[in-house]
Design an enzyme around this catalytic site. Structure first.
Site, PDB file in Angstrom:
ATOM      1  N   ASP A 167      36.454  95.095  45.971  1.00 27.18           N
ATOM      2  CA  ASP A 167      37.174  94.156  46.805  1.00 27.18           C
ATOM      3  C   ASP A 167      37.633  93.115  45.805  1.00 27.18           C
ATOM      4  OD1 ASP A 167      37.814  91.814  48.236  1.00 27.18           O
ATOM      5  OD2 ASP A 167      36.768  92.631  49.967  1.00 27.18           O
ATOM      6  N   HIS A 168      38.894  93.121  45.455  1.00 30.95           N
ATOM      7  CA  HIS A 168      39.279  92.327  44.278  1.00 30.95           C
ATOM      8  C   HIS A 168      39.115  90.825  44.499  1.00 30.95           C
ATOM      9  CE1 HIS A 168      43.229  91.839  46.251  1.00 30.95           C
ATOM     10  NE2 HIS A 168      43.427  90.829  45.455  1.00 30.95           N
TER      11      HIS A 168
ATOM     12  N   HIS B 229      38.503  91.467  52.422  1.00 32.00           N
ATOM     13  CA  HIS B 229      38.583  90.183  51.717  1.00 32.00           C
ATOM     14  C   HIS B 229      38.025  89.031  52.568  1.00 32.00           C
ATOM     15  CE1 HIS B 229      40.979  92.556  49.129  1.00 32.00           C
ATOM     16  NE2 HIS B 229      42.163  92.333  49.651  1.00 32.00           N
TER      17      HIS B 229
HETATM   18  C1  BG6 Z   1      45.586  93.529  48.907  1.00 31.20           C
HETATM   19  C2  BG6 Z   1      46.387  93.862  50.142  1.00 31.20           C
HETATM   20  O1  BG6 Z   1      44.272  93.992  49.023  1.00 31.20           O
HETATM   21  O2  BG6 Z   1      45.566  92.130  48.737  1.00 31.20           O
HETATM   22  C3  BG6 Z   1      47.780  93.273  50.080  1.00 31.20           C
HETATM   23  O3  BG6 Z   1      46.478  95.269  50.285  1.00 31.20           O
HETATM   24  C4  BG6 Z   1      47.720  91.795  49.782  1.00 31.20           C
HETATM   25  O4  BG6 Z   1      48.470  93.495  51.296  1.00 31.20           O
HETATM   26  C5  BG6 Z   1      46.831  91.537  48.569  1.00 31.20           C
HETATM   27  O5  BG6 Z   1      49.035  91.335  49.551  1.00 31.20           O
HETATM   28  C6  BG6 Z   1      46.623  90.066  48.365  1.00 31.20           C
HETATM   29  O6  BG6 Z   1      45.951  89.864  47.152  1.00 31.20           O
HETATM   30  P1  BG6 Z   1      46.059  88.486  46.395  1.00 31.20           P
HETATM   31  O7  BG6 Z   1      45.141  88.640  45.224  1.00 31.20           O
HETATM   32  O8  BG6 Z   1      47.490  88.293  46.019  1.00 31.20           O
HETATM   33  O9  BG6 Z   1      45.611  87.454  47.376  1.00 31.20           O
END
Ligand code: BG6
Length: 518
Positions: free
Chosen positions: A207-208, A270
């Site tokens: 989960d980045h 997230h």
């Molecule tokens: C991803 C989603 O996990 O996270 C995308 O699939 C989203 O839809 C993105 O735009 C958002 O990531 P960040 O790091 O830009 O907040």
């Protein structure tokens, strides 16, 4: 004339140059021609090389269906890194060294021949680049390919005891991109398939958000400071707001979004993770299982939503045409690969409760959406009001509750709003802010989430990855919401560039609160 002493290095910048090189290994990326590899993984690996965080014996192997040579793969990756790396321009000498470790294997996930080629390729790399039979398999592919790849790796004995050969210390690990499953049943099924080939300690579910510096800082803020913890609970907190707002639309991912919707794309993973880190109890240590145990307890304490409660506690929306940052943008249903009568939600707001001792009765209002007014991810802790006994006079009515807001992105920082007296002869109250900004304190070139996560996976550190029971607990909470929404009326529309459907305001006004405009 006295000469000034040489400048000491800025201690606040310590830690920005990595000193955590992992062990020699081959990183095998399935989905090497995909967007994630180009935008995130390869730039992250290059930046790790820049920070000298990659081991000397590293090889990066791209696997995909396209017809490519090592050279054309390297050229494509160079172009991607040039565009998406946080450090620009590319350093020629560093790139020359980096690209020597890049190779390509052509093959489809479902074809056993792919794994045979890969096995021979990896054996050559062990000999040529000293990768020591250590493998990190990175599945940057749609979830429908997770099962076939795990099965391919298992059947071809690329993982497990046979892969170690004579070396008992050799390891293999596997990283899964999100979304992990489509619902509880599919996540369980996937976990069962994975368990046939890997032990849980080898499995890294990404989960980045957990790799973001500001998200990691949540535990530091809460547990490395004395001030916050005593007021972190129902006695002092009125409610919590968590916002994951994006100004972008579905960005050419219409087909994916039609299957997913924002609840699966953002909330199930997230947003739930942000909620867990905000609500969890202090873990007994920072080792992976101690932290994950506490997050799972939060997920288990979430009050399940029955159908009637979903109607009362959830609002979903879909963006219509509108204007974002002065530019006219199309409606969701006008995006490529989106059905004209699509009922998929691009916005969702929910009122949740963590039914445990600390949080009993404290609403957690959470929302996520595309094409909102601006890009901002924020956690706001809104405290109770003070008794209005002292500053009663109407002119003095500027008392608002204290708010601690953690800005995850952009403009990363933490702000505390409190009431102050305006300078002057009379007692006039106004709310002011103490504002901490990462950029000012630490410089702005902080590592990307994927750098931290790739390095942790290479080192076998699982704290920032989601455990099996955790991902299943996330789905267990979200599943009933999704099924209830599926049987409901279509989502409400909201103009692109707004803060979502008006009805989302009712979730809070009913409780006497208001959404923040972060
Ligand atoms: C991803 C989603 O996990 O996270 C995308 O699939 C989203 O839809 C993105 O735009 C958002 O990531 P960040 O790091 O830009 O907040």
């Amino acid at each position: 004339m006295p000469t000034s002493p040489p400048l000491a290095p800025n201690p606040l910048r310590r830690g920005l140059v990595e000193d955590r090189a992992g062990e020699a290994c081959a990183v095998v990326i399935f989905g090497a021609s995909g967007d994630l590899t180009r935008r995130k993984l390869m730039p992250a690996l290059y930046n790790l090389a820049w920070s000298r965080a990659l081991p000397a014996g590293i090889a990066i192997v791209g696997v995909a269906r396209g017809e490519k040579t090592d050279d054309s793969f390297r050229a494509g990756m160079r172009e991607a890194v040039g565009r998406f790396s946080r450090r620009k321009p590319i350093e020629e000498a560093l790139w020359a060294d980096f690209e020597r470790g890049l190779t390509y294997v052509r093959g489809a996930a479902s074809d056993p021949a792919t794994y045979e080629s890969l096995r021979a390729h990896l054996a050559r790399l062990d000999a040529d680049r000293g990768t020591g039979k250590n493998r990190l398999f990175y599945l940057a592919v749609p979830p429908s390919e997770f099962g076939p790849i795990v099965e391919g790796l298992r059947a071809s004995r690329l993982v497990g005891d046979a892969a170690r050969g004579q070396d008992p210390n050799a390891w293999s690990r596997v990283v899964f991109e999100k979304p992990f499953g489509h619902d509880l049943a599919s996540a369980r099924e996937l976990n069962d398939t994975i368990a046939l080939a890997f032990n849980e300690s080898q499995v890294f579910r990404i989960d980045h958000y957990l790799g973001k510096e500001t998200v990691q800082n949540l535990l530091v803020l809460r547990f490395a400071n004395l001030l916050f913890e005593p007021v972190w609970g129902r006695e002092h907190v009125d409610h919590v707001q968590i916002t994951v707002a994006e100004d972008i639309g579905v960005e050419g991912r219409g087909r994916f979004y039609e299957q997913t919707g924002v609840t699966r794309d953002i909330v199930e993973n997230h947003l739930m993770q942000l909620l867990c880190l905000t609500a969890m109890e202090p873990p007994i240590s920072l080792v992976a299982d101690a932290v994950r145990d506490e997050k799972v307890k939060v997920l288990r304490a979430l009050r399940p939503m029955e159908l009637a409660e979903v109607n009362h506690n959830v609002v979903r929306g879909q963006y219509a045409r509108g204007t974002v940052h002065g530019e006219e943008v199309p409606a969701y249903v006008e995006e490529p690969d989106v059905a004209a009568n699509s009922r998929v939600e691009t916005y969702v707001a929910m009122r949740c409760f963590v039914d445990n001792w600390r949080w009993s009765g404290v609403p957690f209002y959470v929302r996520a959406g595309k094409r909102l007014a601006r890009r901002v991810t924020e956690i706001a802790i809104v405290f109770h009001e003070v008794p209005r006994t002292l500053f009663r006079a109407s002119r003095l009515s500027g008392i608002t509750p204290n708010v601690l807001s953690v800005r995850i992105q952009p403009d990363e920082g933490i702000a505390l709003r409190f009431i102050s007296k305006e300078p002057g002869q009379q007692t006039v109250l106004r709310d002011v802010a103490m504002d901490f900004r990462y950029g000012a304190a630490f410089g702005s070139n902080t590592p990307e989430a994927y750098e931290r996560l790739l390095l942790d996976a290479m080192r076998g550190e699982a704290t920032l990855f989601t455990r099996r029971d955790e991902v299943e607990a996330q789905w267990r909470y979200i599943d009933p919401v999704l099924s209830a929404l599926g049987s409901e009326a279509p989502p409400l529309t909201y103009p692109a560039g707004s803060w979502g459907p008006d009805k989302a305001d009712d979730l809070l006004t009913r409780d006497g609160c208001r959404w923040r405009k972060p």
